[in-house]
Design a protein around this motif. Structure first.
Motif, short mmCIF file in Angstrom:
data_model
loop_
_atom_site.label_atom_id
_atom_site.label_comp_id
_atom_site.label_asym_id
_atom_site.label_seq_id
_atom_site.Cartn_x
_atom_site.Cartn_y
_atom_site.Cartn_z
N ARG A 450 -1.89 5.08 -32.75
CA ARG A 450 -3.01 4.20 -32.55
C ARG A 450 -2.54 2.79 -32.19
NH1 ARG A 450 -8.26 4.40 -34.96
NH2 ARG A 450 -9.00 2.29 -34.75
N SER A 451 -1.40 2.40 -32.79
CA SER A 451 -0.92 1.04 -32.55
C SER A 451 -0.61 0.81 -31.07
CB SER A 451 0.32 0.78 -33.39
OG SER A 451 1.37 1.63 -32.99
N MET A 452 -0.19 1.89 -30.37
CA MET A 452 0.11 1.76 -28.94
C MET A 452 -1.15 1.46 -28.16
SD MET A 452 3.22 2.23 -28.08
CE MET A 452 4.33 1.92 -29.41
N ARG A 453 -2.19 2.22 -28.45
CA ARG A 453 -3.45 1.99 -27.74
C ARG A 453 -3.97 0.61 -28.03
NH1 ARG A 453 -5.99 7.32 -27.12
NH2 ARG A 453 -4.56 8.77 -28.09
N GLU A 454 -3.93 0.23 -29.33
CA GLU A 454 -4.49 -1.08 -29.70
C GLU A 454 -3.69 -2.19 -29.03
OE1 GLU A 454 -4.81 -1.21 -33.94
OE2 GLU A 454 -6.74 -0.20 -33.86
N GLY A 455 -2.36 -2.02 -29.00
CA GLY A 455 -1.54 -3.03 -28.35
C GLY A 455 -1.95 -3.22 -26.90
N SER A 456 -2.20 -2.10 -26.23
CA SER A 456 -2.56 -2.20 -24.83
C SER A 456 -3.95 -2.81 -24.66
CB SER A 456 -2.51 -0.81 -24.21
OG SER A 456 -3.08 -0.83 -22.94
N ARG B 71 -10.03 -8.41 -36.66
CA ARG B 71 -10.24 -7.46 -35.57
C ARG B 71 -11.64 -7.55 -35.00
NH1 ARG B 71 -7.02 -2.87 -35.50
NH2 ARG B 71 -8.89 -1.63 -35.23
N MET B 76 -11.75 -5.39 -31.56
CA MET B 76 -10.86 -4.24 -31.72
C MET B 76 -11.56 -3.15 -32.54
SD MET B 76 -8.33 -4.42 -30.09
CE MET B 76 -6.86 -3.55 -29.83
N LEU B 79 -13.47 0.37 -31.37
CA LEU B 79 -12.90 1.71 -31.20
C LEU B 79 -13.28 2.64 -32.34
CD1 LEU B 79 -9.24 0.76 -30.27
CD2 LEU B 79 -11.21 1.08 -28.77
N MET B 112 -3.19 -10.71 -29.40
CA MET B 112 -3.16 -10.18 -30.76
C MET B 112 -1.76 -9.67 -31.09
SD MET B 112 -5.82 -7.72 -32.63
CE MET B 112 -6.01 -7.83 -34.39
N PHE B 114 0.25 -7.51 -34.09
CA PHE B 114 -0.10 -6.59 -35.16
C PHE B 114 0.92 -6.63 -36.29
CE2 PHE B 114 -2.15 -5.25 -31.37
CZ PHE B 114 -3.37 -4.76 -31.76
N ASN B 118 4.61 -3.31 -32.18
CA ASN B 118 4.25 -2.13 -31.37
C ASN B 118 4.60 -2.34 -29.91
OD1 ASN B 118 2.37 -4.07 -30.93
ND2 ASN B 118 0.59 -2.72 -31.00
N PRO B 119 5.90 -2.51 -29.61
CA PRO B 119 6.28 -2.62 -28.20
C PRO B 119 6.00 -1.29 -27.49
CG PRO B 119 8.22 -2.32 -29.56
CD PRO B 119 7.07 -2.49 -30.50
N PHE B 120 5.68 -1.38 -26.22
CA PHE B 120 5.45 -0.15 -25.45
C PHE B 120 6.80 0.45 -25.08
CE2 PHE B 120 1.75 -2.83 -23.88
CZ PHE B 120 0.93 -2.37 -24.88
N TYR B 130 3.14 -6.79 -19.09
CA TYR B 130 2.01 -5.86 -19.15
C TYR B 130 0.64 -6.51 -18.96
CZ TYR B 130 -0.72 -1.82 -20.62
OH TYR B 130 -1.60 -0.78 -20.66
N ARG B 183 4.41 -11.01 -25.55
CA ARG B 183 3.42 -10.25 -24.79
C ARG B 183 2.03 -10.83 -25.01
NH1 ARG B 183 3.41 -4.27 -26.56
NH2 ARG B 183 1.95 -5.01 -28.13
#
Ligand SMILES: Nc1ncnc2c1ncn2[C@@H]1O[C@H](COP(=O)(O)OP(=O)(O)OP(=O)(O)O)[C@@H](O)[C@H]1O
Ligand SMILES: [Mg+2]
Lengths: 582, 274
Positions: A450-456, B71, B76, B79, B112, B114, B118-120, B130, B183
Motif C-alpha cells: 500500500r505504501s507504494m501506491r500511496e507514495g505515488s 492524511r 489520502m 482510498l 507527503m 511517510f 517508500n522509495p519506488f 517521479y 521526492r
C-alpha cells in the motif's frame, strides 16, 4: 550469604544444567512428544510424490534417449531350421498356450513345467513389412537353437514400408549391375550420395518452385473469382478475365517446365537401385534414392554409432513425418506446439491482466465482484473438451465463417478461417487458461504494498499513472508466474485441440514466404496429439512406441525450455525489487 | 486568566488556543472537521489554522488520530472504503473537499513523507523525477535541475550524485527517507506533510532529517507528526496536542511545552502518560 545457601546454589545450577542436557529431554525423538505425531505422514507423501514424478521422468528420458541408438542385428536359427534376423528389442517371461506346449519335445515341456509353465521370449524387430506383413516377431527361447551377429547384416531405413533388415547383394548404377555384398563399396557409396542429392533436388523443385508457381496460379484464380463474384462493371470483369487468360498459360508453362525437370531426375533415379536380400533369401530391389539411411548394424565403430545416433536425432528434429508418422521427424509438431503456446500467451496475457486490473483496482468490491471471482475460478474446472466444443462452435463456425464471408468469399465453399486452425486453437486455449492468469494477477496486484501506491498518489499521480508506473511493474513477477502456469497448462492440453485445428499430418508450417507469411488459419500439428496418434492410432503400436517416448521427451523438454525462459525473465524482473536494505 | 493556570476540565470538545505571536497567514484551515471509519468516529469536530511557512507538530498518544488528520489534508483517506467526513478543510482558501476540487492538483500542492521510507523500485534519479514525470515534464534540462535541487534540498546530493542511476532500494534507511523528502519537494509543493518521518531511523539519520526540516522552514509549510517530545520541541514552531480524536491544545511550541493549560497536555509533554 551463608555457607549452606551457597552450596545449594552451586549444587542446584549444575544439576539443572545436567538435566537439560539429557538427550531425551532436549531432543525428543518421539514426534508425539513434539505434538506433531503426523509429520512423518506429510513427509512420506512428499517423498512418494517425488519418487513418482522422478520415476516418470527417468522412464521417459531413458527410453527417449536410447531409441535412436543403433542396435545390433541378430540372426537367429530356430529349432525348425528356419532363420530370422532382427534387432532384439526386449525379453519377457510368458506362459505358452496349451497347444504350443503340446507340440513341444518332451524335454522342453518338462523344463517349462518345472518353471511353473513359464518360459522366456524375445521380441525382434525384423522389419521388412512388405515381405512379412509385420515389423516385429516374438521368439520363445525354446525355439532358438543358435544366434549370431554376422557383420554383413544391414538395417536400411527407407522412404516406404519401414526398415529393411538383410544383406546387400548388389546395386545398379545407370542401369549397369554390380554384384557386391559390401556396404562400404566405394562405387555404391558414390551412387548412393548422387541419388540422394537428386532426391533432395526433386524435393526442392516440387516443394519450392512448383509450390510457388501453384501459389501464384491459385492467387490468379482467386483474384478472377473475386471480381466475378462481386458486382463490378463489365469493363473490370473483362479486364480481370483478360489478365487471367494471359497469366494462366504463362504459369502453366512454368509448371510444366519444372515438372519435366523433376521427371528427368526421377527417371535418373529409377536407374540407380540397390538389390537386397532378406534372411529367407527373397530379393528386393529398391531405388537408391529411397534409402534414407544405411546402418551396418553389426560392423560399426563407436564413432560411427554416435554418427548414426546424432543423424537420427537430427532427422527427427528437422524433418517431416513419414510412414503414418511412425518414422521421419516431427518438426511440424514442434513448430506447431511452440507457435500455439506463444500465441496463447500473447492472447491470454492482455486479456487476463486487464480483467484482473479491473476486478482488483477499479470494480467496487461487493457481491458482484465476488460472484465474478467465483465464476472465474469455476471456469478453471470446466473439462477442457468443453472448451474445444465451444471453440469450434464459436470461433470457427461463427466468427471464422463470418470472416470468410466478408474477406474470403472467393475461396468459398472451402473455408479459410471457418474451420479449426492455429489461431482458433490458441484462442480456445487462451480461454481455458485465462482463469489462472486472472487469479495470479489479482494476487500479485493485492501484494503490491500500500505504501507504494500511496507514495505515488501523494506525488500527484493519477490512479492510472500509479497503476502503470508503480503497481504493474511491481506485480510483474506475479503476473509472469500466472503466465508460466497458463503456458504449462496450455502446451500440454490435447483434447480441445483435436476439435479446433490439430491434425494428424500437416507438413506445411504455418509460416512461409508468401504474404502474410504467418498463416494463422492453417491447421497444424501438435506434439501432444502426435503422441496419441503415433502411439495409439498407427498400424503398429510396437513400431510407434519408441516414437511415443521420444516425442514425450521432446514435449517435456519444450515445456521445460519455455518455462525456464519465462522464469529467467521473471527473476530478472524480481531482482529489481530487492534492495540491500531490510 | 493567567497563562500558568491548569484547566482541569475543559468544556467538552473545546480546544484551548494559545495566543499567537507570529503574524503568518494560515496556509491550511481546518474547520469543524470530523471523520468516521465506517461507524467508528476517529476525528471529532477539529478546528485549526496551520500557519504558512512554519513547522507545526502534531503530537498525542498512539491512536489519537494524528495520521488520520494529516492524511485528510491531502485526501489520502479517499482510498479507504466506508469513510465519511463533515466540516471543511481549505488550502490557501480553496476548499479541498469541494465537489469540483481536483484531487490530483491538490496533492501536487502538498508533498507527503511517510512513516516508513517508500522509495519506488526505480533509480534514485527516477524516484526524485517521479512528480515531474507524472506531470508530463519532458524537458531533460528541467528534470535534471529539479532532481539536483531537490536532492540538495534533502541533503542527499553529496551521497547520491555518483549513483543517480542505481536502484533507490540500495540506499540505507535514512538515505531512503531523505530521498522520499527530496521526492516530496521535487514537485514544488506549498505544504509538506510528514507522518513520523524519523520513527524508523537511528539518531544520526534523525538528526540529519531534523536539520533538513530546519533548513526547509520558511520555504514550505511543514506539518509533522511525531512521537518524540524532544523532536517536536527542537523542530516545530507550533504544536497541537491531540487526544482521542480531538485537538486539545494548540499554540506555540514553547508555550504548549512549558505552560500548558490542560492537565492532559501537561501530563503528556512531561511524559507522565502516553
Ligand atoms: N483504515 C482504518 N479503518 C478503521 N479505523 C482506522 C483506520 N485507520 C485508523 N483507524 C482508527 O482511527 C484511529 C486513529 O488512527 P490514527 O492512525 O490516525 O492514529 P495515530 O494518532 O496516527 O496513531 P499512531 O501514533 O499510533 O500512528 C485509531 O483508533 C485507529 O484504530
Ligand atoms: Mg499514525
Amino acid at each position: 550469604m551463608d555457607a549452606p545457601t551457597r552450596a545449594q546454589t552451586e549444587a542446584g545450577i549444575p544439576a539443572q544444567g545436567a538435566r537439560q542436557r539429557r538427550p531425551d529431554a532436549i531432543r525428543p525423538d518421539d514426534l508425539r512428544a513434539e505434538g506433531e505425531p503426523w509429520t512423518w505422514l506429510l513427509g512420506g507423501a512428499l517423498a512418494l510424490g517425488i519418487v513418482m514424478v522422478l520415476g516418470l521422468l527417468l522412464l521417459v528420458a531413458w527410453n527417449g534417449a536410447t531409441t535412436f541408438w543403433p542396435r545390433p542385428i541378430e540372426v537367429v536359427t530356430l529349432t525348425d531350421g528356419s532363420r530370422i534376423a532382427g534387432e532384439p528389442v526386449r525379453s519377457q517371461a510368458f506362459r505358452p498356450g496349451p497347444q504350443i506346449i503340446a507340440e513341444l519335445p518332451p524335454g522342453i515341456r518338462a523344463r517349462i513345467a518345472a518353471d511353473g509353465g513359464i518360459a522366456d521370449r524375445t521380441l525382434y524387430r525384423t522389419g521388412n513389412y512388405d515381405l512379412y506383413g509385420d515389423d516385429f516377431r516374438w521368439v520363445p527361447d525354446f525355439q532358438r537353437s543358435a544366434a549370431e551377429r554376422p557383420g554383413d547384416m544391414v538395417l536400411i531405413e527407407r522412404l516406404e514400408w519401414g526398415v529393411f533388415v538383410g544383406r546387400i547383394v548388389g546395386f545398379t548404377h545407370d542401369g549397369e549391375r554390380t554384384t557386391t555384398g559390401d556396404p562400404r563399396n566405394p562405387a555404391l557409396e558414390a551412387a548412393y550420395r548422387a541419388a540422394r542429392a537428386r532426391w533432395a533436388e526433386i524435393r526442392r523443385i516440387e516443394r519450392g518452385e512448383i509450390g510457388t508457381v501453384n501459389h501464384h496460379l491459385e492467387a490468379e484464380r482467386l483474384r478472377l473469382r473475386r471480381v466475378l463474384l462481386g458486382d463490378h462493371p463489365p469493363a473490370e470483369r473483362e479486364a480481370a478475365e483478360r489478365r487471367f487468360a494471359a497469366e494462366e498459360p504463362r504459369l502453366t508453362a512454368a509448371y510444366q517446365r519444372l515438372a519435366a525437370a523433376a521427371q528427368r531426375l526421377r527417371a535418373e533415379n529409377a536407374r540407380d537401385t540397390i538389390i537386397l536380400q532378406e534372411i529367407g533369401g527373397r530379393e528386393v530391389t529398391l531405388p537408391l534414392s529411397a534409402v534414407v539411411r544405411l546402418v551396418r548394424a553389426n560392423d560399426m565403430t563407436l564413432t560411427e554409432k554416435i554418427g548414426v545416433y546424432l543423424s537420427r536425432w537430427w532427422e527427427f528434429l528437422s524433418e517431416e513425418p513419414r510412414e503414418a508418422n511412425t518414422e521421419g521427424g516431427i518438426l511440424p509438431a514442434i513448430f506447431g506446439t511452440a507457435a500455439m503456446t506463444l500465441l496463447l500467451v500473447i492472447a491470454v496475457a492482455p486479456f487476463g491482466v486487464v480483467t484482473a486490473l479491473y476486478l482488483r483496482e477499479y470494480a467496487r468490491q461487493g457481491r458482484i465482484t465476488a460472484f465474478v471471482r467465483i465464476s472465474v475460478n469455476n471456469l478453471a474446472g470446466v473439462p477442457s473438451i468443453v472448451y474445444g466444443v465451444f471453440g469450434l462452435g464459436f470461433f470457427a463456425y461463427i466468427v471464422g465463417a463470418s470472416i470468410d464471408r466478408l474477406f474470403f468469399p472467393e475461396k468459398l465453399p472451402s473455408p479459410t478461417f471457418g474451420t479449426g486452425g492455429l489461431l482458433w486453437a490458441s484462442l480456445t486455449l487462451a480461454l481455458l487458461t485465462v482463469p489462472v492468469v486472472i487469479v495470479a494477477t489479482e494476487e500479485a496486484l493485492a501484494a503490491v504494498p500500500r505504501s507504494m501506491r500511496e507514495g505515488s498518489l501523494a506525488c500527484g499521480a493519477s490512479k492510472w499513472q500509479t497503476i502503470r508506473n508503480i503497481v504493474l511493474p511491481r506485480a510483474m513477477p506475479g503476473i509472469m508466474t500466472g503466465l508460466i502456469l497458463a503456458m504449462a497448462r496450455g502446451a500440454g492440453e490435447v483434447a480441445p485441440l483435436m476439435l479446433v485445428g490439430v491434425v494428424k499430418l500437416a507438413p506445411e508450417l504455418p509460416i512461409d514466404g508468401f504474404f502474410p507469411f504467418v498463416h494463422l488459419e492453417r491447421s497444424f500439428m501438435h506434439l501432444g496429439f502426435h503422441i496419441y496418434d503415433v502411439g495409439f492410432q498407427s498400424r503398429n503400436s510396437e513400431a510407434g512406441k519408441p516414437m511415443v517416448f521420444v516425442t514425450t521427451l521432446l514435449l517435456l523438454a519444450l515445456i521445460f525450455l519455455m518455462n525456464i525462459g519465462a522464469i529467467l525473465v521473471r527473476n530478472r524482473l524480481k531482482r529489481r525489487f530487492q534492495g540491500s536494505q531490510f | 486568566m493567567s497563562a500558568t493556570t491548569i484547566i482541569e476540565r475543559p468544556a467538552e470538545g473545546a480546544t484551548v488556543y494559545h495566543p499567537k505571536t507570529s503574524e503568518a497567514a494560515p496556509a491550511v484551515s481546518v474547520r469543524g472537521f470530523s471523520l468516521w471509519y465506517g461507524a467508528k468516529q476517529a476525528l471529532f469536530d477539529n478546528t485549526i489554522d496551520i500557519q504558512s511557512g512554519m513547522v507545526t507538530a502534531l503530537i498525542g498518544p498512539s491512536g489519537c488520530g494524528k495520521s488520520t488528520l494529516l492524511r485528510s489534508l491531502n485526501r489520502m483517506n479517499d482510498l479507504i472504503d466506508g469513510i465519511r467526513m463533515t466540516g471543511s478543510i481549505s488550502l490557501m482558501g480553496d476548499d479541498i473537499y469541494a465537489p469540483a476540487a481536483d484531487v490530483i492538483a491538490l496533492r501536487k500542492r502538498m508533498g507527503m513523507v511517510f512513516q516508513k521510507p517508500n522509495p519506488f523500485p526505480m533509480s534514485i534519479f527516477e524516484n526524485v523525477a517521479y512528480p515531474l514525470r507524472v506531470d508530463g515534464v519532458r524537458d531533460r534540462r528541467i528534470v535534471q535541475e529539479t532532481v539536483e535541487r531537490s536532492l540538495r534540498g534533502a541533503a542527499l546530493w553529496e551521497e547520491a550524485k555518483d549513483r543517480l542511476n542505481e536502484s533507490a532500494l540500495g540506499l540505507s534507511g535514512g538515505q531512503q527517507q531523505r530521498l522520499c523528502i527530496a521526492r516530496a519537494i521535487a514537485g514544488d509543493p506549498e505544504v509538506l506533510l510528514m507522518d513520523e518521518p524519523c520513527s524508523a531511523l537511528d539518531p544520526i539519520a534523525t538528526a540529519k532529517i531534523e536539520e533538513l526540516i530546519d533548513n526547509l522552514r520558511g520555504q514550505y509549510t511543514i506539518i509533522i507528526v511525531t512521537h518524540s517530545m524532544s523532536q517536536a520541541g527542537r523542530v516545530s514552531d507550533n504544536t497541537a496536542f491531540m487526544y482521542l480524536g480531538r485537538i486539545i491544545e494548540y499554540g506555540e511550541t514553547s508555550t504548549v511545552f512549558t505552560q500548558p493549560r490542560v492537565q492532559r497536555t501537561q501530563e503528556y509533554v512531561t511524559g507522565r502518560f502516553g
